[in-house]
Write an enzyme that holds these catalytic residues in place. Structure first.
Site, mmCIF file in Angstrom:
data_model
loop_
_atom_site.group_PDB
_atom_site.id
_atom_site.type_symbol
_atom_site.label_atom_id
_atom_site.label_comp_id
_atom_site.label_asym_id
_atom_site.label_seq_id
_atom_site.Cartn_x
_atom_site.Cartn_y
_atom_site.Cartn_z
ATOM 1 N N GLU A 1 -4.091 27.570 -0.118
ATOM 2 C CA GLU A 1 -4.958 26.854 0.835
ATOM 3 C C GLU A 1 -6.056 26.102 0.082
ATOM 4 O O GLU A 1 -6.577 26.616 -0.894
ATOM 5 C CB GLU A 1 -5.645 27.867 1.782
ATOM 6 N N LYS B 1 -9.675 25.224 -0.859
ATOM 7 C CA LYS B 1 -10.906 25.995 -0.702
ATOM 8 C C LYS B 1 -11.985 25.040 -0.207
ATOM 9 O O LYS B 1 -12.508 24.221 -0.952
ATOM 10 C CB LYS B 1 -11.322 26.635 -2.021
ATOM 11 N N ASP C 1 -15.390 23.516 0.896
ATOM 12 C CA ASP C 1 -16.750 23.749 0.407
ATOM 13 C C ASP C 1 -17.751 23.613 1.549
ATOM 14 O O ASP C 1 -18.371 22.580 1.745
ATOM 15 C CB ASP C 1 -17.064 22.753 -0.712
ATOM 16 N N ARG D 1 -22.123 34.541 6.963
ATOM 17 C CA ARG D 1 -21.718 35.647 6.119
ATOM 18 C C ARG D 1 -22.893 36.534 5.713
ATOM 19 O O ARG D 1 -22.767 37.742 5.614
ATOM 20 C CB ARG D 1 -21.018 35.098 4.871
ATOM 21 N N TYR E 1 -9.196 30.253 8.712
ATOM 22 C CA TYR E 1 -8.259 30.685 7.666
ATOM 23 C C TYR E 1 -8.225 32.199 7.452
ATOM 24 O O TYR E 1 -7.495 32.688 6.624
ATOM 25 C CB TYR E 1 -8.557 29.981 6.339
ATOM 26 N N LYS F 1 -10.548 27.534 -9.147
ATOM 27 C CA LYS F 1 -11.590 26.513 -9.027
ATOM 28 C C LYS F 1 -11.220 25.238 -9.789
ATOM 29 O O LYS F 1 -10.566 25.298 -10.830
ATOM 30 C CB LYS F 1 -12.916 27.055 -9.594
ATOM 31 N N CYS G 1 -46.176 -0.038 -6.246
ATOM 32 C CA CYS G 1 -44.870 -0.335 -5.668
ATOM 33 C C CYS G 1 -44.254 -1.554 -6.366
ATOM 34 O O CYS G 1 -44.895 -2.604 -6.433
ATOM 35 C CB CYS G 1 -45.055 -0.616 -4.175
ATOM 36 N N CYS H 1 -44.134 -4.703 -3.901
ATOM 37 C CA CYS H 1 -45.290 -5.449 -3.391
ATOM 38 C C CYS H 1 -46.558 -5.245 -4.201
ATOM 39 O O CYS H 1 -47.556 -5.918 -3.964
ATOM 40 C CB CYS H 1 -45.552 -5.082 -1.935
ATOM 41 N N CYS I 1 -45.150 3.903 -1.340
ATOM 42 C CA CYS I 1 -45.917 2.677 -1.308
ATOM 43 C C CYS I 1 -46.881 2.741 -0.124
ATOM 44 O O CYS I 1 -46.510 3.164 0.969
ATOM 45 C CB CYS I 1 -44.956 1.509 -1.141
ATOM 46 N N CYS J 1 -45.512 -4.844 2.432
ATOM 47 C CA CYS J 1 -44.438 -4.631 1.460
ATOM 48 C C CYS J 1 -43.125 -5.231 1.967
ATOM 49 O O CYS J 1 -42.648 -4.859 3.036
ATOM 50 C CB CYS J 1 -44.264 -3.138 1.216
HETATM 51 S S1 IVH Z 1 -10.566 33.593 2.241
HETATM 52 C C1 IVH Z 1 -11.674 38.061 1.741
HETATM 53 N N1 IVH Z 1 -9.846 31.073 2.386
HETATM 54 O O1 IVH Z 1 -14.721 30.725 -0.169
HETATM 55 C C2 IVH Z 1 -11.586 36.614 1.442
HETATM 56 N N2 IVH Z 1 -12.079 31.562 1.789
HETATM 57 O O2 IVH Z 1 -15.504 32.514 -2.434
HETATM 58 C C3 IVH Z 1 -12.053 35.756 2.528
HETATM 59 N N3 IVH Z 1 -13.472 29.563 1.457
HETATM 60 O O3 IVH Z 1 -16.696 33.017 1.572
HETATM 61 C C4 IVH Z 1 -12.133 34.336 2.168
HETATM 62 N N4 IVH Z 1 -11.935 28.083 1.917
HETATM 63 O O4 IVH Z 1 -16.632 30.616 2.423
HETATM 64 C C5 IVH Z 1 -10.842 31.934 2.111
HETATM 65 N N5 IVH Z 1 -9.088 28.892 2.618
HETATM 66 C C6 IVH Z 1 -10.072 29.744 2.353
HETATM 67 C C7 IVH Z 1 -11.357 29.312 2.012
HETATM 68 C C8 IVH Z 1 -12.349 30.250 1.726
HETATM 69 C C9 IVH Z 1 -13.190 28.263 1.589
HETATM 70 C C10 IVH Z 1 -14.792 30.090 1.063
HETATM 71 C C11 IVH Z 1 -15.359 31.104 2.032
HETATM 72 C C12 IVH Z 1 -15.536 32.339 1.225
HETATM 73 C C13 IVH Z 1 -15.609 31.820 -0.169
HETATM 74 C C14 IVH Z 1 -15.162 32.868 -1.158
#
Ligand code: IVH
Length: 716
Positions: free
Chosen positions: A130, A132, A134, A153, A242, A330, A435, A438, A453, A459
């Site tokens: 999946e 990840k 942000d 969380r 997810y 990552k 500035c 101006c 400014c 200006c």
């Molecule tokens: S699973 C027990 N799936 O990443 C594990 N986390 O570093 C539960 N995150 O706190 C997390 N995409 O905020 C999972 N597809 C994904 C994710 C994901 C982003 C974030 C989430 C989590 C953090 C963990």
């Protein structure tokens, strides 16, 4: 990590005593960054620098396992709830993920899984891959299919109750669909913001002089964690599901089955997710997503791999704060080294001076970067928003070789300076005090990083914005002269400053080509416009003050000033007298004191007004304007009350009304509420535990009233 001045000792070479000290230092540093990231939504280091801190801490703990304590970062998730929201205990903790940074780390992960489950070496567990996302993770609790609570969380065990805020997110169903809805069901996922929405929001925030976010993640977190739900509702937040927490029955036996169920129940599940059958397949997914990363609408910082079979997930369980059945792969931070050729200053539409680094163009993660934001004066000096050093306190100079990073895929930033390559001739950067657009003097407010400014009326960088403000509803409110016409008039060079509005008709009479002859205008509309302008030649004092566009002078403060000074002459004279007393670190003039003593006007507001009048060209533009208009005196407060014209000081803890209420009532009755006791004070109203002000009142022989005396006085 913020490049350490001292090269850190190799983990292998640390003595136990050194390791202990180092772990304590790292724990403190990580804790500080956790707070900035999770509680304040304002990190000061990049994610990869943060990861490096944690990796070092983990490596030291791996070598000295007996040094692991409850306080260790490896034993904690996120940061404790901020106290801004009610707390929610998670029925099932919200854990974090271990990280993989290389292909090898990923195959090690699968090997570990195989060993733990005692699978054959050639047996490949199915893995769901999946993106990840942000953003920030969120847990949604449904009972009987209805959304009952939503929590962030927090530290993994206790989060913040953001139910009301979350109800405003369109992607979050209030009710679950389908037949297979467990009676208790917690769905988890990520709240995020699209990159384009983040950019648009920041633009709006910048124009309104409001918080500007560093990246879409902070923007999402900051938008969700608002005390005022209406603010959250106005922000374009999105949600991907997810994972899950407590579930009374489980709709599927696999991760991919659960995701499919979430989709049916009404959630949005990321469409890029794939079920992979081998390590090679997950790595191919990782590379494919990596290539698409820049073109996705939202930020991702890696890929998450999850063992598909839920019975296997259960057997694998958890180690400290993360599951054995999942890992985050990552993306490497996208960085490159280049030369900072020049620092330019841009003047925003509201007067903020923003430094921009002009770079020798360099490719960072597939995108050519030639500019990077330098945020503000302190940032260049190596000081963060919170006054703490960034880049280890190293300043940025023209000619420096710098490492640039595309943070959150959007704004390129300078992460460090290669000091070895600093030219001998490079001088510390001198931030302009005037500035560049101006020439007006530019000032910084206390506790503000931005220099602005002061040439509000003159200006060119701010002109259009100021003119729009000048004609806006609470200011001159000129019918037929809206934002569009202002823009056009400015472009055509007919209205460049406020006074031009009032000389327009006269100038038009002399012009070779009349306004009425121009496209888009006609005799009638021009006649109407001139009439509307004339109608506003008589203007109330507070509208004029508001129209000047002085920072912090909204309608309320404009009214306070108007009421206090009464007439335009008194106002103008007082402001000029106060401006004369203005110098770098203060203002001791009587006029300034008087301004500052107005109830509701504090130092910051007083300074902003005085800075405006300390700029001679503003005064010139102001006086030109005054020649064209008639300013009506302000309404005087009720004269007849027993306290009108009296100066009152409230002190001690009041029980019958709050301080603000007391002040508001007193002012309505024409009294002046002051902050300190002097010979000029008429009454001191003392509540319980009144201290030095009461003593002073007695010394000076000022009449002291109890709360009841006061009520009797004003009611009587
Ligand atoms: S699973 C027990 N799936 O990443 C594990 N986390 O570093 C539960 N995150 O706190 C997390 N995409 O905020 C999972 N597809 C994904 C994710 C994901 C982003 C974030 C989430 C989590 C953090 C963990």
């Amino acid at each position: 990590m913020a490049k350490a001045t001292k090269t850190p000792i190799d983990v292998d070479k640390l003595t136990k005593a050194q390791a202990r000290t180092e772990l304590m230092r790292l724990a403190l540093e990580i804790e500080t960054h956790n707070e900035r990231y999770y509680q304040n939504d304002a990190p000061t280091i990049s994610d990869s620098d943060y990861d490096a801190l944690r990796l070092r801490s983990d490596a030291i703990e791996a070598r000295f396992p007996d040094l692991v304590t409850k306080e260790s970062p490896s034993q904690k998730i996120g940061a404790a709830p901020s106290g801004r929201f009610a707390k929610v205990q998670h029925a099932v903790p919200m854990l974090s993920l271990g990280n993989a940074f290389s292909d090898e780390d990923v195959s090690d992960f699968v090997d570990r899984v195989r060993r733990f489950l005692r699978l054959d070496a050639d047996e490949n567990p199915a893995i769901v891959a999946e993106p990840k996302i942000d953003g920030l993770s969120l847990s949604l609790r449904y009972e009987g299919g209805e959304l009952v609570s939503a929590a962030t969380r927090g530290d993994g065990f206790t989060g913040e109750d953001v139910t009301a805020n979350v109800r405003t997110i369109k992607d979050v169903p209030h009710e679950l669909k389908g037949r297979q809805v467990p009676s208790i069901c917690e769905v988890r996922g990520e709240v995020y913001m699209l990159k384009q929405d983040f950019l648009a929001l920041n633009k709006k925030q910048m124009e309104a002089d409001d918080t500007v976010f560093a990246n879409p993640r902070n923007s999402a977190a900051g938008s969700l964690r608002q005390k005022d739900v209406a603010v959250t509702a106005s922000r374009p937040l999105k949600f991907f599901a997810y994972a899950w927490g407590e579930m009374s029955e489980r709709p599927s036996e696999t991760q991919h089955g659960m995701l499919a169920w979430m989709g049916k129940a009404g959630f949005i599940v990321n469409p890029l997710i794939e079920l992979c059958k081998s390590v090679d397949a997950v790595l191919a997914f990782y590379r494919k997503i990596g290539e698409r990363r820049a073109s996705l609408g939202y930020d991702i910082d890696g890929v998450v791999y999850k063992i598909d079979r839920l019975d296997w997930q259960e057997r694998l369980g958890f180690v400290s704060r993360s599951p054995r059945w999942a890992i985050a792969h990552k993306f490497a931070a996208e960085q490159a080294t280049t030369v900072l050729e020049k620092i330019d200053i841009q003047v925003g539409r509201t007067g903020a001076l923003t430094p921009v680094a002009r770079l020798t163009p360099v490719t960072v993660g597939g995108v050519v970067v030639s500019n990077a934001t330098l945020h503000n004066e302190d940032y260049i000096k190596g000081i963060g928003n919170d006054g703490q050093p960034i880049r280890d306190g190293v300043d940025i100079r023209e000619g420096d070789t710098v490492v640039v990073q595309r943070a959150g895929d959007v704004i390129p930033q300078i992460v460090s300076v290669v000091l070895d390559k600093r030219p001998k001739s490079a001088k510390p950067y001198k931030f302009p005090q005037t500035c560049p657009a101006c020439g007006s003097h530019a000032v910084r407010e206390e506790d503000e990083a931005v220099r602005r400014c002061t040439g509000a009326l003159i200006c060119p960088a701010q002109a259009v914005e100021r003119l729009k403000h000048f004609v806006s509803r609470l200011a001159f409110d000129i019918e037929g002269l809206g934002e569009k016409q202002i823009q056009q008039f400015y472009q055509d060079g007919v209205v460049m400053s406020p006074v031009d509005i009032f000389t327009l008709q006269r100038r038009d009479a002399r012009a070779a080509k009349k306004l009425a002859e121009q496209e888009g205008y006609g005799e009638t509309s021009v006649r109407n416009l001139f009439a509307a302008i004339d109608a506003r030649r008589n203007i109330e004092l507070h509208r004029l003050i508001f129209a000047l566009g002085i920072r912090h002078i909204g309608e309320g403060n404009a009214k306070l000033l108007a009421r206090h000074y009464g007439t335009i002459d008194a106002f103008r004279e007082a402001m000029l007298a106060a401006a004369k007393g203005q110098h770098g670190n203060g203002n001791s003039s009587e006029a300034y004191q008087d301004l500052n003593d107005i109830a509701g006007i504090g130092d910051i507001v007083a300074n902003a007004v005085v800075e405006f009048f300390a700029e001679p060209r503003n005064v010139k533009a102001f006086d030109e304007l005054l020649r064209e208009i008639e300013v009506l005196p302000a309404e005087k407060p009720r004269q007849s009350s027993p306290v009108s014209g009296k100066t009152v000081v409230f002190t001690g803890s009041l029980t019958k009304f709050t301080r603000d209420e007391a002040k508001a009532v007193a002012e309505r009755l024409g009294a002046k509420v002051a902050g300190s006791v002097s010979k000029k004070t008429d009454y001191v109203v003392a509540g319980e535990d009144a201290g030095s002000k009461l003593t002073k009142a007695r010394e000076l022989g000022v009449t002291v009233l109890s709360e009841d005396d006061w009520l009797q006085l004003i009611e009587g």
